[in-house]
Design an enzyme around this catalytic site. Structure first.
Site, PDB file in Angstrom:
ATOM      1  N   ARG A 287      16.159  43.418 -12.595  1.00 13.53           N
ATOM      2  CA  ARG A 287      16.401  44.238 -13.792  1.00 13.53           C
ATOM      3  C   ARG A 287      17.153  45.526 -13.420  1.00 13.53           C
ATOM      4  NH1 ARG A 287      14.489  40.098 -15.271  1.00 13.53           N
ATOM      5  NH2 ARG A 287      13.040  39.773 -16.990  1.00 13.53           N
TER       6      ARG A 287
ATOM      7  N   SER B  10       9.495  42.605 -22.388  1.00 14.72           N
ATOM      8  CA  SER B  10       8.580  43.144 -21.368  1.00 14.72           C
ATOM      9  C   SER B  10       8.741  44.657 -21.310  1.00 14.72           C
ATOM     10  CB  SER B  10       8.912  42.588 -19.988  1.00 14.72           C
ATOM     11  OG  SER B  10       8.755  41.201 -19.956  1.00 14.72           O
TER      12      SER B  10
ATOM     13  N   GLU C 158      10.224  48.930 -17.631  1.00 14.49           N
ATOM     14  CA  GLU C 158      11.591  48.403 -17.515  1.00 14.49           C
ATOM     15  C   GLU C 158      12.390  48.831 -18.739  1.00 14.49           C
ATOM     16  OE1 GLU C 158      13.477  45.116 -18.413  1.00 14.49           O
ATOM     17  OE2 GLU C 158      11.830  43.763 -18.933  1.00 14.49           O
TER      18      GLU C 158
HETATM   19  N1  EPU Z   1      -0.290  36.259 -17.469  1.00 10.47           N
HETATM   20  C1  EPU Z   1      -1.599  36.612 -17.668  1.00 10.47           C
HETATM   21  N2  EPU Z   1      -2.016  36.818 -18.949  1.00 10.47           N
HETATM   22  C2  EPU Z   1      -1.195  36.655 -20.007  1.00 10.47           C
HETATM   23  C3  EPU Z   1       0.151  36.310 -19.808  1.00 10.47           C
HETATM   24  C4  EPU Z   1       0.586  36.120 -18.511  1.00 10.47           C
HETATM   25  O1  EPU Z   1      -2.393  36.725 -16.739  1.00 10.47           O
HETATM   26  O2  EPU Z   1      -1.656  36.851 -21.128  1.00 10.47           O
HETATM   27  C5  EPU Z   1       0.159  36.008 -16.083  1.00 10.47           C
HETATM   28  C6  EPU Z   1       0.127  34.506 -15.799  1.00 10.47           C
HETATM   29  O3  EPU Z   1      -0.334  34.320 -14.489  1.00 10.47           O
HETATM   30  C7  EPU Z   1       1.580  34.123 -15.877  1.00 10.47           C
HETATM   31  C8  EPU Z   1       2.239  35.370 -15.350  1.00 10.47           C
HETATM   32  O4  EPU Z   1       1.468  36.451 -15.902  1.00 10.47           O
HETATM   33  O5  EPU Z   1       1.868  33.025 -15.062  1.00 10.47           O
HETATM   34  C9  EPU Z   1       3.685  35.498 -15.734  1.00 10.47           C
HETATM   35  O6  EPU Z   1       3.813  35.456 -17.151  1.00 10.47           O
HETATM   36  P1  EPU Z   1       5.195  35.018 -17.819  1.00 10.47           P
HETATM   37  O7  EPU Z   1       5.642  33.703 -17.293  1.00 10.47           O
HETATM   38  O8  EPU Z   1       5.032  35.160 -19.293  1.00 10.47           O
HETATM   39  O9  EPU Z   1       6.251  36.058 -17.276  1.00 10.47           O
HETATM   40  P2  EPU Z   1       6.215  37.627 -16.930  1.00 10.47           P
HETATM   41  O10 EPU Z   1       6.280  37.780 -15.468  1.00 10.47           O
HETATM   42  O11 EPU Z   1       5.109  38.317 -17.646  1.00 10.47           O
HETATM   43  C10 EPU Z   1       8.830  37.753 -16.828  1.00 10.47           C
HETATM   44  C11 EPU Z   1       9.927  38.567 -17.436  1.00 10.47           C
HETATM   45  C12 EPU Z   1      10.205  38.103 -18.853  1.00 10.47           C
HETATM   46  C13 EPU Z   1      10.577  36.631 -18.835  1.00 10.47           C
HETATM   47  C14 EPU Z   1       9.417  35.849 -18.196  1.00 10.47           C
HETATM   48  C15 EPU Z   1       9.722  34.392 -18.054  1.00 10.47           C
HETATM   49  C16 EPU Z   1       9.797  40.766 -16.364  1.00 10.47           C
HETATM   50  C17 EPU Z   1       9.509  42.197 -16.541  1.00 10.47           C
HETATM   51  N3  EPU Z   1       9.576  39.981 -17.430  1.00 10.47           N
HETATM   52  O12 EPU Z   1       7.642  38.054 -17.549  1.00 10.47           O
HETATM   53  O13 EPU Z   1      11.339  38.842 -19.329  1.00 10.47           O
HETATM   54  O14 EPU Z   1      10.824  36.145 -20.138  1.00 10.47           O
HETATM   55  O15 EPU Z   1       9.164  36.374 -16.877  1.00 10.47           O
HETATM   56  O16 EPU Z   1      10.609  34.201 -17.005  1.00 10.47           O
HETATM   57  O17 EPU Z   1      10.221  40.348 -15.287  1.00 10.47           O
HETATM   58  C18 EPU Z   1      11.889  40.862 -20.429  1.00 10.47           C
HETATM   59  O18 EPU Z   1      12.362  41.236 -19.364  1.00 10.47           O
HETATM   60  O19 EPU Z   1      11.933  41.575 -21.472  1.00 10.47           O
HETATM   61  C19 EPU Z   1      11.244  39.574 -20.505  1.00 10.47           C
HETATM   62  C20 EPU Z   1      10.609  39.129 -21.601  1.00 10.47           C
END
Ligand code: EPU
Length: 332
Positions: free
Chosen positions: A162, A231, A328
Protein backbone atom coordinates in the site's frame (compact mmCIF):
# COMPACT_ATOMS: atom_id res chain seq x y z
CA UNK A 1 -12.85 21.89 -16.98
CA UNK A 2 -15.20 22.57 -14.12
CA UNK A 3 -14.14 24.90 -11.30
CA UNK A 4 -16.25 25.42 -8.20
CA UNK A 5 -15.68 27.43 -5.04
CA UNK A 6 -16.65 26.26 -1.52
CA UNK A 7 -17.55 22.79 -2.77
CA UNK A 8 -19.42 20.18 -0.73
CA UNK A 9 -17.31 17.00 -0.64
CA UNK A 10 -19.97 14.67 0.85
CA UNK A 11 -20.25 12.71 -2.37
CA UNK A 12 -16.49 12.95 -3.06
CA UNK A 13 -15.41 10.88 -0.05
CA UNK A 14 -16.67 7.32 0.35
CA UNK A 15 -17.11 7.75 4.13
CA UNK A 16 -19.83 10.24 3.15
CA UNK A 17 -18.54 12.83 5.61
CA UNK A 18 -20.07 16.28 5.37
CA UNK A 19 -16.99 18.35 4.65
CA UNK A 20 -16.12 20.97 2.06
CA UNK A 21 -13.12 22.39 0.21
CA UNK A 22 -12.33 26.01 -0.72
CA UNK A 23 -12.00 25.16 -4.41
CA UNK A 24 -12.77 22.07 -6.53
CA UNK A 25 -11.50 21.56 -10.08
CA UNK A 26 -12.38 18.72 -12.42
CA UNK A 27 -10.25 18.46 -15.54
CA UNK A 28 -10.64 16.26 -18.62
CA UNK A 29 -7.15 16.25 -20.13
CA UNK A 30 -3.50 16.82 -19.39
CA UNK A 31 -3.77 20.04 -21.44
CA UNK A 32 -6.46 21.36 -19.10
CA UNK A 33 -4.35 20.45 -16.09
CA UNK A 34 -1.34 22.16 -17.72
CA UNK A 35 -3.37 25.33 -18.29
CA UNK A 36 -4.03 25.81 -14.56
CA UNK A 37 -2.28 28.67 -12.79
CA UNK A 38 -1.81 26.74 -9.55
CA UNK A 39 -0.19 29.73 -7.79
CA UNK A 40 -3.55 31.52 -8.00
CA UNK A 41 -5.49 28.67 -6.38
CA UNK A 42 -6.15 28.33 -2.64
CA UNK A 43 -3.52 25.95 -1.20
CA UNK A 44 -2.67 23.27 -0.46
CA UNK A 45 -3.49 21.22 -3.55
CA UNK A 46 -4.93 17.76 -3.16
CA UNK A 47 -5.39 15.27 -5.98
CA UNK A 48 -8.24 12.88 -5.34
CA UNK A 49 -9.76 10.02 -7.29
CA UNK A 50 -13.07 8.94 -5.84
CA UNK A 51 -12.00 9.73 -2.28
CA UNK A 52 -12.19 6.05 -1.39
CA UNK A 53 -9.12 5.99 0.82
CA UNK A 54 -9.34 9.38 2.50
CA UNK A 55 -10.47 10.62 5.88
CA UNK A 56 -11.14 14.35 5.86
CA UNK A 57 -10.56 15.42 9.46
CA UNK A 58 -12.40 18.70 8.78
CA UNK A 59 -13.11 21.17 5.97
CA UNK A 60 -10.22 21.35 3.50
CA UNK A 61 -8.87 24.90 3.08
CA UNK A 62 -7.21 24.28 -0.29
CA UNK A 63 -7.99 23.09 -3.82
CA UNK A 64 -9.12 19.58 -4.67
CA UNK A 65 -8.06 18.45 -8.15
CA UNK A 66 -10.11 15.67 -9.66
CA UNK A 67 -9.14 13.90 -12.85
CA UNK A 68 -11.72 12.95 -15.45
CA UNK A 69 -9.03 11.83 -17.91
CA UNK A 70 -10.69 8.70 -19.18
CA UNK A 71 -9.29 6.58 -21.98
CA UNK A 72 -8.48 2.89 -22.22
CA UNK A 73 -6.12 2.15 -25.12
CA UNK A 74 -4.78 -1.27 -26.08
CA UNK A 75 -1.44 -1.55 -27.83
CA UNK A 76 -2.28 -4.97 -29.10
CA UNK A 77 0.35 -6.38 -31.38
CA UNK A 78 -0.79 -9.96 -31.05
CA UNK A 79 1.87 -10.92 -28.51
CA UNK A 80 1.12 -12.68 -25.20
CA UNK A 81 1.63 -9.43 -23.32
CA UNK A 82 -0.83 -6.63 -24.06
CA UNK A 83 0.14 -3.11 -22.96
CA UNK A 84 -2.93 -1.08 -21.94
CA UNK A 85 -2.75 2.68 -21.32
CA UNK A 86 -5.47 3.98 -19.01
CA UNK A 87 -6.36 7.54 -18.01
CA UNK A 88 -6.02 8.35 -14.30
CA UNK A 89 -9.68 9.31 -14.01
CA UNK A 90 -11.07 5.96 -15.18
CA UNK A 91 -12.88 4.07 -12.43
CA UNK A 92 -10.63 1.21 -11.40
CA UNK A 93 -13.37 -1.36 -11.65
CA UNK A 94 -14.44 -0.20 -15.14
CA UNK A 95 -10.90 -0.93 -16.28
CA UNK A 96 -10.90 -4.35 -14.57
CA UNK A 97 -14.33 -5.24 -15.98
CA UNK A 98 -13.21 -4.34 -19.51
CA UNK A 99 -9.97 -6.32 -19.23
CA UNK A 100 -11.95 -9.36 -18.01
CA UNK A 101 -14.55 -8.97 -20.77
CA UNK A 102 -11.71 -8.89 -23.30
CA UNK A 103 -10.21 -12.07 -21.79
CA UNK A 104 -7.03 -10.35 -20.64
CA UNK A 105 -5.45 -11.75 -17.47
CA UNK A 106 -3.84 -9.87 -14.59
CA UNK A 107 -6.42 -7.54 -13.06
CA UNK A 108 -9.23 -10.00 -12.21
CA UNK A 109 -8.27 -10.55 -8.53
CA UNK A 110 -8.52 -6.78 -8.07
CA UNK A 111 -12.21 -6.71 -9.02
CA UNK A 112 -14.69 -4.55 -7.16
CA UNK A 113 -12.20 -2.16 -5.54
CA UNK A 114 -13.56 1.40 -5.35
CA UNK A 115 -11.44 4.31 -6.59
CA UNK A 116 -9.76 5.46 -9.79
CA UNK A 117 -6.88 4.09 -11.81
CA UNK A 118 -4.68 7.05 -10.81
CA UNK A 119 -5.28 6.47 -7.12
CA UNK A 120 -4.68 2.73 -7.53
CA UNK A 121 -1.19 3.46 -8.89
CA UNK A 122 -0.40 5.74 -5.96
CA UNK A 123 -1.77 3.44 -3.27
CA UNK A 124 -0.69 0.14 -4.85
CA UNK A 125 -4.08 -1.36 -4.09
CA UNK A 126 -4.15 -5.06 -3.41
CA UNK A 127 -6.50 -7.95 -2.81
CA UNK A 128 -6.58 -11.75 -3.01
CA UNK A 129 -2.86 -12.20 -3.50
CA UNK A 130 -2.36 -9.55 -6.20
CA UNK A 131 -1.22 -5.93 -6.01
CA UNK A 132 -1.58 -3.22 -8.67
CA UNK A 133 2.22 -3.17 -9.01
CA UNK A 134 2.12 -6.72 -10.41
CA UNK A 135 0.51 -5.41 -13.62
CA UNK A 136 1.80 -1.81 -13.74
CA UNK A 137 4.50 -1.16 -16.35
CA UNK A 138 4.73 2.61 -15.83
CA UNK A 139 3.05 5.77 -14.58
CA UNK A 140 2.78 9.17 -16.29
CA UNK A 141 2.51 12.31 -14.19
CA UNK A 142 2.24 16.05 -14.60
CA UNK A 143 4.74 18.13 -12.66
CA UNK A 144 2.76 21.15 -11.46
CA UNK A 145 5.94 23.02 -10.50
CA UNK A 146 8.03 22.54 -13.63
CA UNK A 147 4.95 22.28 -15.85
CA UNK A 148 6.13 19.18 -17.66
CA UNK A 149 5.19 15.56 -18.23
CA UNK A 150 7.25 12.94 -16.42
CA UNK A 151 7.18 9.17 -16.69
CA UNK A 152 8.17 6.56 -14.14
CA UNK A 153 8.87 2.93 -14.95
CA UNK A 154 7.34 0.51 -12.44
CA UNK A 155 10.75 -0.13 -10.83
CA UNK A 156 11.13 3.61 -10.17
CA UNK A 157 7.79 3.84 -8.37
CA UNK A 158 9.25 2.13 -5.25
CA UNK A 159 6.18 0.03 -4.74
CA UNK A 160 5.61 -1.56 -1.34
CA UNK A 161 2.61 -2.73 0.68
CA UNK A 162 0.00 0.00 0.00
CA UNK A 163 2.92 2.32 -0.70
CA UNK A 164 4.77 4.07 -3.53
CA UNK A 165 7.14 6.97 -4.14
CA UNK A 166 4.04 9.03 -5.01
CA UNK A 167 2.95 9.01 -1.35
CA UNK A 168 6.14 10.73 -0.20
CA UNK A 169 5.90 14.38 0.89
CA UNK A 170 8.07 15.60 -2.05
CA UNK A 171 5.56 14.17 -4.52
CA UNK A 172 2.32 15.19 -2.90
CA UNK A 173 1.07 18.53 -4.11
CA UNK A 174 3.63 18.62 -6.91
CA UNK A 175 2.99 15.64 -9.18
CA UNK A 176 -0.39 14.51 -10.44
CA UNK A 177 -0.85 11.06 -11.96
CA UNK A 178 -2.37 11.44 -15.43
CA UNK A 179 -2.14 7.91 -16.82
CA UNK A 180 -1.01 4.38 -16.04
CA UNK A 181 0.42 1.77 -18.39
CA UNK A 182 -0.52 -1.80 -17.52
CA UNK A 183 0.79 -5.04 -18.89
CA UNK A 184 -1.91 -7.67 -19.16
CA UNK A 185 -1.61 -11.19 -20.46
CA UNK A 186 -3.42 -13.05 -23.18
CA UNK A 187 -2.10 -16.31 -21.73
CA UNK A 188 -3.96 -17.73 -18.73
CA UNK A 189 -2.27 -16.82 -15.42
CA UNK A 190 -4.87 -17.60 -12.73
CA UNK A 191 -3.69 -16.65 -9.25
CA UNK A 192 -5.70 -18.55 -6.69
CA UNK A 193 -3.13 -19.01 -3.92
CA UNK A 194 -5.10 -16.79 -1.54
CA UNK A 195 -7.19 -18.92 0.77
CA UNK A 196 -10.81 -18.37 -0.06
CA UNK A 197 -10.10 -18.51 -3.79
CA UNK A 198 -9.22 -22.21 -3.80
CA UNK A 199 -11.64 -24.32 -5.80
CA UNK A 200 -13.15 -21.43 -7.79
CA UNK A 201 -13.74 -21.57 -11.56
CA UNK A 202 -10.49 -20.39 -13.13
CA UNK A 203 -11.48 -20.89 -16.76
CA UNK A 204 -11.40 -17.16 -17.58
CA UNK A 205 -10.57 -13.79 -15.99
CA UNK A 206 -14.31 -13.19 -15.94
CA UNK A 207 -15.04 -16.32 -13.89
CA UNK A 208 -12.39 -15.28 -11.34
CA UNK A 209 -13.85 -11.77 -11.28
CA UNK A 210 -17.30 -13.21 -10.46
CA UNK A 211 -15.84 -15.25 -7.59
CA UNK A 212 -13.92 -12.27 -6.18
CA UNK A 213 -16.99 -10.03 -6.40
CA UNK A 214 -18.94 -12.70 -4.52
CA UNK A 215 -16.39 -12.83 -1.67
CA UNK A 216 -16.19 -9.03 -1.44
CA UNK A 217 -19.94 -8.81 -1.28
CA UNK A 218 -20.00 -11.17 1.72
CA UNK A 219 -17.15 -9.53 3.64
CA UNK A 220 -17.15 -5.86 2.80
CA UNK A 221 -19.87 -3.22 3.13
CA UNK A 222 -21.75 -2.33 -0.05
CA UNK A 223 -20.31 1.09 -1.01
CA UNK A 224 -23.73 2.11 -2.38
CA UNK A 225 -25.31 1.64 1.05
CA UNK A 226 -22.69 2.12 3.75
CA UNK A 227 -19.87 4.64 3.82
CA UNK A 228 -16.34 3.37 4.50
CA UNK A 229 -12.84 3.60 3.10
CA UNK A 230 -12.19 -0.14 2.84
CA UNK A 231 -9.52 -1.41 5.22
CA UNK A 232 -8.81 1.37 7.68
CA UNK A 233 -5.50 -0.05 8.97
CA UNK A 234 -2.57 -1.81 7.35
CA UNK A 235 -1.86 -5.35 8.50
CA UNK A 236 1.12 -5.06 10.86
CA UNK A 237 4.40 -6.72 9.95
CA UNK A 238 6.23 -8.09 13.00
CA UNK A 239 9.41 -10.01 13.83
CA UNK A 240 9.36 -13.76 14.54
CA UNK A 241 10.00 -12.96 18.23
CA UNK A 242 7.06 -10.57 18.40
CA UNK A 243 4.88 -13.10 16.63
CA UNK A 244 5.77 -15.75 19.25
CA UNK A 245 4.76 -13.26 21.98
CA UNK A 246 1.50 -12.35 20.19
CA UNK A 247 0.67 -16.05 19.83
CA UNK A 248 1.04 -16.86 23.56
CA UNK A 249 -2.19 -18.39 24.83
CA UNK A 250 -3.62 -19.03 21.34
CA UNK A 251 -3.68 -22.41 19.64
CA UNK A 252 -3.25 -20.80 16.21
CA UNK A 253 -2.90 -17.23 14.96
CA UNK A 254 -3.56 -16.45 11.28
CA UNK A 255 -0.43 -15.08 9.61
CA UNK A 256 1.60 -14.88 6.39
CA UNK A 257 5.36 -15.34 6.38
CA UNK A 258 7.15 -12.69 4.28
CA UNK A 259 10.65 -12.50 2.84
CA UNK A 260 13.30 -12.04 5.51
CA UNK A 261 11.32 -14.02 8.10
CA UNK A 262 8.97 -11.15 8.94
CA UNK A 263 5.36 -12.03 9.63
CA UNK A 264 2.20 -10.22 8.58
CA UNK A 265 -0.58 -10.64 11.12
CA UNK A 266 -4.16 -9.75 10.14
CA UNK A 267 -5.16 -6.61 12.02
CA UNK A 268 -8.76 -7.86 11.64
CA UNK A 269 -7.91 -10.80 13.92
CA UNK A 270 -6.30 -8.55 16.55
CA UNK A 271 -9.26 -6.16 16.53
CA UNK A 272 -11.65 -9.10 16.92
CA UNK A 273 -9.64 -10.45 19.88
CA UNK A 274 -10.11 -7.05 21.54
CA UNK A 275 -13.90 -7.60 21.30
CA UNK A 276 -14.28 -4.53 19.10
CA UNK A 277 -16.47 -6.01 16.35
CA UNK A 278 -19.48 -3.74 16.02
CA UNK A 279 -18.06 -1.26 18.57
CA UNK A 280 -19.44 2.25 17.97
CA UNK A 281 -18.39 5.82 18.62
CA UNK A 282 -21.18 8.22 17.65
CA UNK A 283 -22.19 7.27 14.11
CA UNK A 284 -18.98 5.37 13.34
CA UNK A 285 -18.61 1.62 13.92
CA UNK A 286 -16.21 -1.27 13.51
CA UNK A 287 -17.78 -3.33 10.70
CA UNK A 288 -18.96 -6.59 12.21
CA UNK A 289 -18.13 -8.85 9.23
CA UNK A 290 -14.64 -7.40 8.66
CA UNK A 291 -13.30 -5.46 11.64
CA UNK A 292 -10.46 -3.91 9.63
CA UNK A 293 -13.13 -1.67 8.15
CA UNK A 294 -14.59 1.37 9.91
CA UNK A 295 -18.05 2.30 8.64
CA UNK A 296 -20.22 5.38 8.75
CA UNK A 297 -22.95 3.21 10.29
CA UNK A 298 -25.54 5.90 10.93
CA UNK A 299 -24.84 7.84 7.75
CA UNK A 300 -24.23 10.86 9.97
CA UNK A 301 -20.84 9.99 11.46
CA UNK A 302 -18.46 12.90 11.88
CA UNK A 303 -14.71 13.01 11.32
CA UNK A 304 -14.37 13.24 15.12
CA UNK A 305 -16.36 10.00 15.61
CA UNK A 306 -14.04 8.17 13.22
CA UNK A 307 -10.89 9.66 14.76
CA UNK A 308 -12.04 8.69 18.26
CA UNK A 309 -12.87 5.16 17.13
CA UNK A 310 -9.49 4.90 15.39
CA UNK A 311 -7.75 5.90 18.62
CA UNK A 312 -9.73 3.38 20.68
CA UNK A 313 -8.79 0.57 18.28
CA UNK A 314 -5.10 1.54 18.23
CA UNK A 315 -4.99 1.83 22.04
CA UNK A 316 -6.77 -1.49 22.70
CA UNK A 317 -4.65 -3.46 20.20
CA UNK A 318 -1.49 -1.88 21.60
CA UNK A 319 -2.50 -2.72 25.17
CA UNK A 320 -3.41 -6.32 24.31
CA UNK A 321 -0.69 -7.24 21.79
CA UNK A 322 2.02 -4.57 22.10
CA UNK A 323 1.57 -3.83 18.38
CA UNK A 324 0.85 -0.36 16.99
CA UNK A 325 -1.62 -0.34 14.11
CA UNK A 326 -1.06 2.25 11.40
CA UNK A 327 -3.93 3.58 9.32
CA UNK A 328 -3.80 2.92 5.61
CA UNK A 329 -6.49 5.53 5.05
CA UNK A 330 -4.90 8.91 4.38
CA UNK A 331 -5.86 11.61 6.88
CA UNK A 332 -6.44 15.03 5.29
N1 EPU B 1 -10.12 -12.14 10.29
C1 EPU B 1 -10.59 -12.29 11.57
N2 EPU B 1 -11.85 -11.83 11.85
C2 EPU B 1 -12.64 -11.28 10.90
C3 EPU B 1 -12.15 -11.11 9.60
C4 EPU B 1 -10.87 -11.54 9.32
O1 EPU B 1 -9.93 -12.83 12.45
O2 EPU B 1 -13.76 -10.91 11.24
C5 EPU B 1 -8.77 -12.65 9.99
C6 EPU B 1 -8.89 -14.04 9.35
O3 EPU B 1 -7.85 -14.84 9.86
C7 EPU B 1 -8.64 -13.76 7.89
C8 EPU B 1 -7.66 -12.62 7.98
O4 EPU B 1 -8.12 -11.82 9.08
O5 EPU B 1 -8.07 -14.86 7.25
C9 EPU B 1 -7.57 -11.80 6.72
O6 EPU B 1 -8.86 -11.30 6.39
P1 EPU B 1 -9.19 -10.89 4.88
O7 EPU B 1 -8.90 -12.01 3.95
O8 EPU B 1 -10.57 -10.32 4.88
O9 EPU B 1 -8.13 -9.77 4.52
P2 EPU B 1 -7.44 -8.58 5.34
O10 EPU B 1 -6.02 -8.93 5.56
O11 EPU B 1 -8.24 -8.18 6.52
C10 EPU B 1 -6.56 -7.46 3.13
C11 EPU B 1 -6.61 -6.12 2.47
C12 EPU B 1 -7.96 -5.91 1.80
C13 EPU B 1 -8.20 -7.02 0.79
C14 EPU B 1 -8.13 -8.37 1.53
C15 EPU B 1 -8.27 -9.54 0.61
C16 EPU B 1 -5.12 -4.68 3.76
C17 EPU B 1 -5.01 -3.52 4.66
N3 EPU B 1 -6.36 -5.07 3.44
O12 EPU B 1 -7.50 -7.43 4.21
O13 EPU B 1 -7.90 -4.67 1.09
O14 EPU B 1 -9.46 -6.88 0.16
O15 EPU B 1 -6.85 -8.48 2.19
O16 EPU B 1 -7.09 -9.71 -0.11
O17 EPU B 1 -4.10 -5.24 3.35
C18 EPU B 1 -8.26 -2.35 1.40
O18 EPU B 1 -7.05 -2.22 1.31
O19 EPU B 1 -9.04 -1.37 1.54
C19 EPU B 1 -8.84 -3.68 1.35
C20 EPU B 1 -10.14 -3.93 1.54
Amino acid sequence: MLKREKYDLSSSNTFGLKVSCACHIEYDSVEELASLDVSALPGPLLSVGEGSNLLFTGDFPGTVLRSRISYIKYFDVGADQVPVAVGAGVKWDDFVAKACDDALWGAENLSGIPGTVGAAAVQNIGAYGVEAKDIIAGVTLWDLQKKEKVSFKAAECKYGYRDSIFKSPEFKGRYVVTGVLFRLSRKAVPRTGYKGLSGIDTSSPKSIREAVLGIRCEKLPDPAKTGSAGSFFKNPIVSAGDFARISEGFETVPHYVLDGGFIKVPAAWMIEQCSLKGYCVGGAAVYDKQPLVIVNASGNATSQDILELEKTIIDKVEERFGVTLHPEVEHI
